[in-house]
Design a protein around this motif. Structure first.
Motif, PDB file in Angstrom:
ATOM      1  N   MET A 163       0.835  -1.193   0.000  1.00  0.00           N
ATOM      2  CA  MET A 163       0.000   0.000   0.000  1.00  0.00           C
ATOM      3  C   MET A 163       0.882   1.260   0.000  1.00  0.00           C
ATOM      4  N   ALA A 218      -7.406   7.564   5.703  1.00  0.00           N
ATOM      5  CA  ALA A 218      -8.423   7.201   4.701  1.00  0.00           C
ATOM      6  C   ALA A 218      -9.427   6.270   5.356  1.00  0.00           C
ATOM      7  N   LYS A 219     -10.527   6.841   5.794  1.00  0.00           N
ATOM      8  CA  LYS A 219     -11.519   6.072   6.560  1.00  0.00           C
ATOM      9  C   LYS A 219     -12.920   6.326   6.047  1.00  0.00           C
ATOM     10  N   LYS A 259      -6.750   0.448  -7.373  1.00  0.00           N
ATOM     11  CA  LYS A 259      -8.074  -0.091  -7.119  1.00  0.00           C
ATOM     12  C   LYS A 259      -9.026   1.079  -6.913  1.00  0.00           C
ATOM     13  N   ILE A 304     -12.905   1.887  -5.878  1.00  0.00           N
ATOM     14  CA  ILE A 304     -14.057   1.242  -5.237  1.00  0.00           C
ATOM     15  C   ILE A 304     -15.212   2.232  -5.124  1.00  0.00           C
ATOM     16  N   THR A 327     -17.677  -6.320  -5.049  1.00  0.00           N
ATOM     17  CA  THR A 327     -16.604  -6.572  -4.083  1.00  0.00           C
ATOM     18  C   THR A 327     -16.744  -7.932  -3.396  1.00  0.00           C
ATOM     19  N   TYR A 370     -16.091 -11.373  -2.571  1.00  0.00           N
ATOM     20  CA  TYR A 370     -15.121 -12.458  -2.772  1.00  0.00           C
ATOM     21  C   TYR A 370     -15.173 -13.436  -1.602  1.00  0.00           C
ATOM     22  N   ILE A 405     -12.183 -16.534  -0.686  1.00  0.00           N
ATOM     23  CA  ILE A 405     -11.402 -16.211   0.519  1.00  0.00           C
ATOM     24  C   ILE A 405     -11.667 -17.264   1.602  1.00  0.00           C
ATOM     25  N   GLN A 435     -10.678   2.082   8.630  1.00  0.00           N
ATOM     26  CA  GLN A 435      -9.803   2.407   7.504  1.00  0.00           C
ATOM     27  C   GLN A 435     -10.305   1.681   6.257  1.00  0.00           C
ATOM     28  N   VAL A 436     -10.006   2.264   5.108  1.00  0.00           N
ATOM     29  CA  VAL A 436     -10.558   1.717   3.860  1.00  0.00           C
ATOM     30  C   VAL A 436      -9.894   0.406   3.434  1.00  0.00           C
ATOM     31  N   THR A 437      -8.893  -0.039   4.160  1.00  0.00           N
ATOM     32  CA  THR A 437      -8.295  -1.342   3.841  1.00  0.00           C
ATOM     33  C   THR A 437      -9.010  -2.489   4.562  1.00  0.00           C
ATOM     34  N   LEU A 456     -11.325  -5.486   5.137  1.00  0.00           N
ATOM     35  CA  LEU A 456     -11.692  -6.517   4.158  1.00  0.00           C
ATOM     36  C   LEU A 456     -13.215  -6.646   3.960  1.00  0.00           C
ATOM     37  N   LEU A 504     -13.358  -3.961   1.200  1.00  0.00           N
ATOM     38  CA  LEU A 504     -12.622  -4.281  -0.029  1.00  0.00           C
ATOM     39  C   LEU A 504     -13.125  -5.533  -0.720  1.00  0.00           C
ATOM     40  N   ARG A 505     -13.534  -6.539   0.074  1.00  0.00           N
ATOM     41  CA  ARG A 505     -13.877  -7.843  -0.507  1.00  0.00           C
ATOM     42  C   ARG A 505     -15.189  -8.404   0.024  1.00  0.00           C
ATOM     43  N   SER A 530      -6.580  -5.978   5.979  1.00  0.00           N
ATOM     44  CA  SER A 530      -5.816  -6.980   5.239  1.00  0.00           C
ATOM     45  C   SER A 530      -4.522  -6.385   4.701  1.00  0.00           C
ATOM     46  N   LYS A 531      -3.439  -7.156   4.817  1.00  0.00           N
ATOM     47  CA  LYS A 531      -2.150  -6.668   4.311  1.00  0.00           C
ATOM     48  C   LYS A 531      -2.093  -6.676   2.788  1.00  0.00           C
ATOM     49  N   GLY A 583      -4.866  -7.017   0.828  1.00  0.00           N
ATOM     50  CA  GLY A 583      -6.162  -6.651   0.244  1.00  0.00           C
ATOM     51  C   GLY A 583      -6.995  -7.854  -0.153  1.00  0.00           C
ATOM     52  N   TYR A 584      -6.611  -9.038   0.332  1.00  0.00           N
ATOM     53  CA  TYR A 584      -7.340 -10.243  -0.066  1.00  0.00           C
ATOM     54  C   TYR A 584      -7.530 -11.224   1.096  1.00  0.00           C
ATOM     55  N   LEU A 585      -6.448 -11.583   1.746  1.00  0.00           N
ATOM     56  CA  LEU A 585      -6.570 -12.533   2.847  1.00  0.00           C
ATOM     57  C   LEU A 585      -6.877 -11.814   4.158  1.00  0.00           C
TER      58      LEU A 585
END
Lengths: 285, 285
Positions: free
Chosen positions: A1, A17-18, A90, A92, A146, A148, A152, B20-22, B24, B27-28, B98-99, B101-103
């Motif tokens: 990131m 970024a929240k 990415k 979103i 989004t 998945y 996962i 935060q926007v990361t 999961l 994001l997923r 997620s580090k 962005g997936y797991l």
């Protein structure tokens, strides 16, 4: 990131970024995205990705609030601010801060992230990968949502059997992988890719266009019978280009060795990306 | 919505409740939740909801990081802080920051919200509701995920035809509504509810338990043939209790009039809730 992200048009420090927890992407998984590759600060095929992003938004009844041109500018600003050379972008869009926690708000939330991702190594391209069959029907496959959850949730199972990803099938038809489109080759000269209930990938489209001049190209549902008679198989995606598939569960394709079509198409993809980058540089001069 | 929410164990002002926007979940779409009703400051059947919440987390490979008892205390604290008398509680767990962005991350994110919701009016209970058939297969139906893409995407279609919700069917079998379980009654004395590919609702379980002493109760897949011979149909959910269904697309059940079983069961549910509240009060004294 990276250090800076973009939230609703504003570039902010990543740690700031929240979104509020009433965001519908979080509460109800109601969100779409697109993902593109950055090479040498150039967002590859960004027009195609933003067009698909627009379509996804439309299908979900979400307003982006920015034109394709405005989104492009935001992306370029973010690349510049992060001094970002290579990686992924990415974008979103979610249903926004829903009043009742169910229906989308009038204003969506738009997030742009820059990410670093792993490209499969040369060794992986040379050896090919294994996939794990999984019975799954992707609803609204024409939208890049989004959602998945399925792949996962199966991450540990994949690891156990040494598979890189799932290969979805339903009702006797093979559709796609969780983040890639799926292709088979017959008699080394006919390329077939699934067409129903699959996400129409940008790289998939590029592969089909480029392949036409060299091979017979067919878009149709792939059956298990097709798979058994395949002389080669591969995946296509933004991060992978084309990547050979040599094993599906216990079934080996071409005795477990990559074929020649996938590397050939990958070269053509790379050439096309190079041309895109040159054109892009000229355009912004 | 209320003034205070709970984010990862901390009670904060709703406007400051952010992720935060990361995350999961965002994001997923990788998240689960549960929802329960608060009456007179008492979280109804919270033990059942937290047990299901734990199961959902386990199925998704997520660690809650709090015991059922600790979660209960957080909920009670939040009710007290908001001086919250009646409404709903939503507990959400996501795959965390997620580090890649997936797991999922090692630590999940846990959010508790208090919400106000609309209970169907007395008039709606007296008239019954219409549902719209929709071909849909709910994957991993045993997990209460945050994925509500399909019914939200169809919200305008529902409005157009005057339907309150969708009624999912797949392969000739009727499963459930988007946020409720579905029941039919045959010859006014046999109650049938779908059993495959449905979320096992807490109210569904209560209905089945209470109905046993008064009716014949069957859990099995409901076919369209079953539907045609039904003398009554109804939904069950935490917010609705049991709510009569009188029309599905153009097909009317019992000539478009509610039956007697659904109101009877709703009375039994109310009595049971009253007992729960009395027991709860005694327990916390």
């Amino acid at each position: 990131m990276s250090n800076y992200f973009c939230v609703n048009g504003k570039i902010v420090l990543a740690e700031n970024a929240k979104l509020q927890v009433t965001d519908l992407g979080l509460l109800r998984g109601y969100g779409i995205f697109d993902f593109l590759k950055v090479e040498n600060r150039i967002p590859l095929f960004i027009e195609d990705h933003l067009t698909r992003f627009q379509n996804s938004a439309k299908e979900m009844g979400l307003k982006i609030g920015y034109s394709v041109e405005e989104l492009k500018i935001l992306v370029m600003k973010l690349i510049a601010k992060n001094e970002f050379k290579n990686g992924g972008i990415k974008i979103i869009l979610t249903g926004g801060y829903s009043k009742d926690g169910y229906l989308p708000a009038k204003e969506s939330n738009l997030i742009i992230l820059l990410t670093h991702f792993k490209v499969p190594s040369k060794k992986v391209f040379a050896k090919g990968v294994k996939l794990m069959l999984h019975e799954h029907f992707r609803h609204a496959s024409f939208v890049k949502t989004t959602n998945y959850i399925e792949p996962i949730r199966l991450a540990n199972d994949l690891k156990k059997v040494g598979a890189m990803d799932v290969l979805y099938h339903w009702d006797g038809k093979i559709s796609e992988s969780s983040r890639s489109n799926f292709f088979i080759v017959k008699k080394d000269k006919t390329i077939i890719t699934s067409t129903s209930h699959v996400l129409k990938g940008i790289t998939r489209k590029r592969v089909l266009d480029l392949a036409k001049s060299h091979y017979k190209v067919i878009e149709k549902d792939i059956t298990f019978r097709d798979l058994k008679s395949a002389t080669e198989a591969f995946l296509s995606s933004t991060t992978k280009g084309t990547l050979p598939v040599v094993q599906i569960d216990d079934f080996k394709i071409n005795n477990g060795k990559p074929g020649k079509v996938s590397p050939h198409l990958n070269e053509l993809l790379k050439k096309q990306a190079k041309k895109y980058k040159n054109d892009f540089k000229k355009m912004i001069k």
